[in-house]
Design a protein around this motif. Structure first.
Motif, PDB file in Angstrom:
ATOM      1  N   HIS A  94      39.036   5.511 -10.032  1.00  0.00           N
ATOM      2  CA  HIS A  94      39.568   4.378  -9.284  1.00  0.00           C
ATOM      3  C   HIS A  94      38.691   3.140  -9.416  1.00  0.00           C
ATOM      4  N   TYR A  95      37.409   3.342  -9.689  1.00  0.00           N
ATOM      5  CA  TYR A  95      36.485   2.218  -9.880  1.00  0.00           C
ATOM      6  C   TYR A  95      35.290   2.706 -10.690  1.00  0.00           C
ATOM      7  N   VAL A  96      34.560   1.769 -11.268  1.00  0.00           N
ATOM      8  CA  VAL A  96      33.282   2.101 -11.911  1.00  0.00           C
ATOM      9  C   VAL A  96      32.186   1.310 -11.217  1.00  0.00           C
ATOM     10  N   MET A  97      30.986   1.889 -11.226  1.00  0.00           N
ATOM     11  CA  MET A  97      29.814   1.205 -10.685  1.00  0.00           C
ATOM     12  C   MET A  97      28.875   0.912 -11.847  1.00  0.00           C
ATOM     13  N   TYR A  98      28.566  -0.372 -12.017  1.00  0.00           N
ATOM     14  CA  TYR A  98      27.798  -0.801 -13.188  1.00  0.00           C
ATOM     15  C   TYR A  98      26.485  -1.445 -12.762  1.00  0.00           C
ATOM     16  N   GLY A  99      25.431  -1.088 -13.449  1.00  0.00           N
ATOM     17  CA  GLY A  99      24.128  -1.676 -13.155  1.00  0.00           C
ATOM     18  C   GLY A  99      23.073  -1.077 -14.080  1.00  0.00           C
ATOM     19  N   HIS A 100      21.802  -1.392 -13.771  1.00  0.00           N
ATOM     20  CA  HIS A 100      21.441  -2.243 -12.639  1.00  0.00           C
ATOM     21  C   HIS A 100      21.455  -3.707 -13.066  1.00  0.00           C
ATOM     22  N   ILE A 101      21.946  -4.557 -12.173  1.00  0.00           N
ATOM     23  CA  ILE A 101      22.163  -5.961 -12.515  1.00  0.00           C
ATOM     24  C   ILE A 101      20.856  -6.745 -12.503  1.00  0.00           C
ATOM     25  N   PHE A 102      20.040  -6.514 -11.494  1.00  0.00           N
ATOM     26  CA  PHE A 102      18.729  -7.155 -11.373  1.00  0.00           C
ATOM     27  C   PHE A 102      17.654  -6.071 -11.365  1.00  0.00           C
ATOM     28  N   PRO A 103      16.384  -6.456 -11.598  1.00  0.00           N
ATOM     29  CA  PRO A 103      15.309  -5.458 -11.473  1.00  0.00           C
ATOM     30  C   PRO A 103      15.410  -4.749 -10.125  1.00  0.00           C
ATOM     31  N   SER A 104      15.235  -3.434 -10.154  1.00  0.00           N
ATOM     32  CA  SER A 104      15.478  -2.637  -8.948  1.00  0.00           C
ATOM     33  C   SER A 104      14.357  -1.633  -8.727  1.00  0.00           C
ATOM     34  N   PRO A 105      13.927  -1.456  -7.464  1.00  0.00           N
ATOM     35  CA  PRO A 105      12.896  -0.457  -7.170  1.00  0.00           C
ATOM     36  C   PRO A 105      13.313   0.958  -7.554  1.00  0.00           C
ATOM     37  N   SER A 106      14.619   1.214  -7.574  1.00  0.00           N
ATOM     38  CA  SER A 106      15.090   2.559  -7.913  1.00  0.00           C
ATOM     39  C   SER A 106      15.143   2.802  -9.421  1.00  0.00           C
TER      40      SER A 106
ATOM     41  N   SER B 171      18.005  -0.421  -1.444  1.00  0.00           N
ATOM     42  CA  SER B 171      16.793  -0.882  -0.755  1.00  0.00           C
ATOM     43  C   SER B 171      17.019  -2.106   0.120  1.00  0.00           C
ATOM     44  N   ALA B 172      17.976  -2.970  -0.241  1.00  0.00           N
ATOM     45  CA  ALA B 172      18.195  -4.197   0.542  1.00  0.00           C
ATOM     46  C   ALA B 172      18.596  -3.882   1.978  1.00  0.00           C
ATOM     47  N   VAL B 173      19.194  -2.713   2.183  1.00  0.00           N
ATOM     48  CA  VAL B 173      19.562  -2.287   3.540  1.00  0.00           C
ATOM     49  C   VAL B 173      18.701  -1.115   3.990  1.00  0.00           C
ATOM     50  N   MET B 174      18.642  -0.067   3.186  1.00  0.00           N
ATOM     51  CA  MET B 174      17.917   1.133   3.597  1.00  0.00           C
ATOM     52  C   MET B 174      16.413   0.899   3.719  1.00  0.00           C
ATOM     53  N   GLY B 175      15.896  -0.070   2.970  1.00  0.00           N
ATOM     54  CA  GLY B 175      14.462  -0.355   3.025  1.00  0.00           C
ATOM     55  C   GLY B 175      14.099  -1.456   4.000  1.00  0.00           C
ATOM     56  N   ALA B 176      15.100  -1.993   4.685  1.00  0.00           N
ATOM     57  CA  ALA B 176      14.857  -3.093   5.620  1.00  0.00           C
ATOM     58  C   ALA B 176      14.330  -2.572   6.955  1.00  0.00           C
ATOM     59  N   ALA B 177      13.533  -3.411   7.631  1.00  0.00           N
ATOM     60  CA  ALA B 177      13.025  -3.035   8.949  1.00  0.00           C
ATOM     61  C   ALA B 177      14.171  -2.858   9.934  1.00  0.00           C
ATOM     62  N   ASP B 178      15.217  -3.659   9.773  1.00  0.00           N
ATOM     63  CA  ASP B 178      16.411  -3.571  10.616  1.00  0.00           C
ATOM     64  C   ASP B 178      17.627  -3.470   9.695  1.00  0.00           C
TER      65      ASP B 178
ATOM     66  N   VAL C 226      26.849   0.882   0.881  1.00  0.00           N
ATOM     67  CA  VAL C 226      25.433   1.177   1.069  1.00  0.00           C
ATOM     68  C   VAL C 226      25.193   2.619   0.634  1.00  0.00           C
ATOM     69  N   ILE C 227      24.178   2.820  -0.201  1.00  0.00           N
ATOM     70  CA  ILE C 227      23.841   4.137  -0.743  1.00  0.00           C
ATOM     71  C   ILE C 227      22.556   4.626  -0.094  1.00  0.00           C
ATOM     72  N   SER C 228      22.532   5.900   0.282  1.00  0.00           N
ATOM     73  CA  SER C 228      21.315   6.449   0.890  1.00  0.00           C
ATOM     74  C   SER C 228      20.170   6.414  -0.123  1.00  0.00           C
ATOM     75  N   ASP C 229      18.948   6.385   0.407  1.00  0.00           N
ATOM     76  CA  ASP C 229      17.787   6.100  -0.447  1.00  0.00           C
ATOM     77  C   ASP C 229      17.054   7.317  -0.983  1.00  0.00           C
ATOM     78  N   GLY C 230      17.592   8.514  -0.760  1.00  0.00           N
ATOM     79  CA  GLY C 230      16.997   9.697  -1.377  1.00  0.00           C
ATOM     80  C   GLY C 230      15.734  10.208  -0.722  1.00  0.00           C
TER      81      GLY C 230
END
Length: 205
Positions: A120-132, A181-188, A8-12
């Motif tokens: 050690h790893y790469v992060m690739y995206g964005h895979i789907f349309p994203s608010p960020s 956003s799927a976590v940081m933007g959620a109500a819970d 989970v990445i912080s939302d800035g």
């Protein structure tokens, strides 16, 4: 089979108190909380990280975006580098061997370069349309699948991933997912994270 990683990445938004509370509530569910607050100074990031760790957050689950100096100062579990960050090869020389180094990539050439530099790893995206990433076309599942097939190190998928599509993402063979956003933007956020974690584990078994 190894369980896929859940980051989970912080939302800035810069709300340190809220981020502390959210990270702590997620600590038993996620594998990594990545602090990515571009407007914060190094001192702000360090102070926030100190408060998080003092509250009992596992240090190996804390990753710092961009700032290798802050990651070092906190003895964080990892540092995640962007295109404007210090090169992965240099960072590898100055951090302890147990600190994970990740790199954001947008092409196979960038990913191969990161791997050869010792990431050690790469992060690739964005895979789907994203608010960020408003207005930028998504790279899609097929491109992710190709990246996974070509890479000798783990590939983490990011961008528009949620509980609905996470199983499709895992079908590519990627090593895990990162969400904002799927976590940081959620109500819970805790409930949202539990839903995604449940789908992740189900898809992996």
């Amino acid at each position: 089979m190894r369980q896929p990683a859940f980051i989970v990445i912080s939302d800035g938004k810069g709300d340190g108190k809220r981020l502390l509370h959210t990270a702590m509530t997620l600590s038993s569910i996620i594998d990594v909380f990545m602090l990515r607050e571009k407007q914060w100074t190094a001192r702000q990031m360090w102070e926030w990280g100190e408060a998080l760790l003092a509250a009992g957050f596992p240090p190996q689950k804390l990753f710092i975006n961009d700032r290798a100096d802050v990651a070092l100062a906190l003895s964080a579990g990892g540092v995640h580098l962007a295109g404007h960050s210090l090169p992965a090869g240099f960072v590898k020389q100055i951090v302890p061997p147990e600190m994970k180094i990740g790199v954001s990539v947008h092409s196979l050439a960038e990913a191969r370069h990161a791997a050869s530099a010792g990431a050690h790893y790469v992060m690739y995206g964005h895979i789907f349309p994203s608010p960020s990433k408003p207005g930028l076309p998504a790279r899609g599942i097929e491109a992710l699948k190709e990246m996974v097939m070509q890479m000798p190190i783990p590939v983490i998928a990011v961008g528009g991933i949620d509980a609905v599509n996470v199983a499709t993402v895992l079908d590519t063979g990627c090593a895990g997912v990162a969400v904002i956003s799927a976590v940081m933007g959620a109500a819970d956020p805790r409930l949202a994270a539990r839903n995604i974690a449940g789908r992740l584990h189900s898809a992996a078994n």
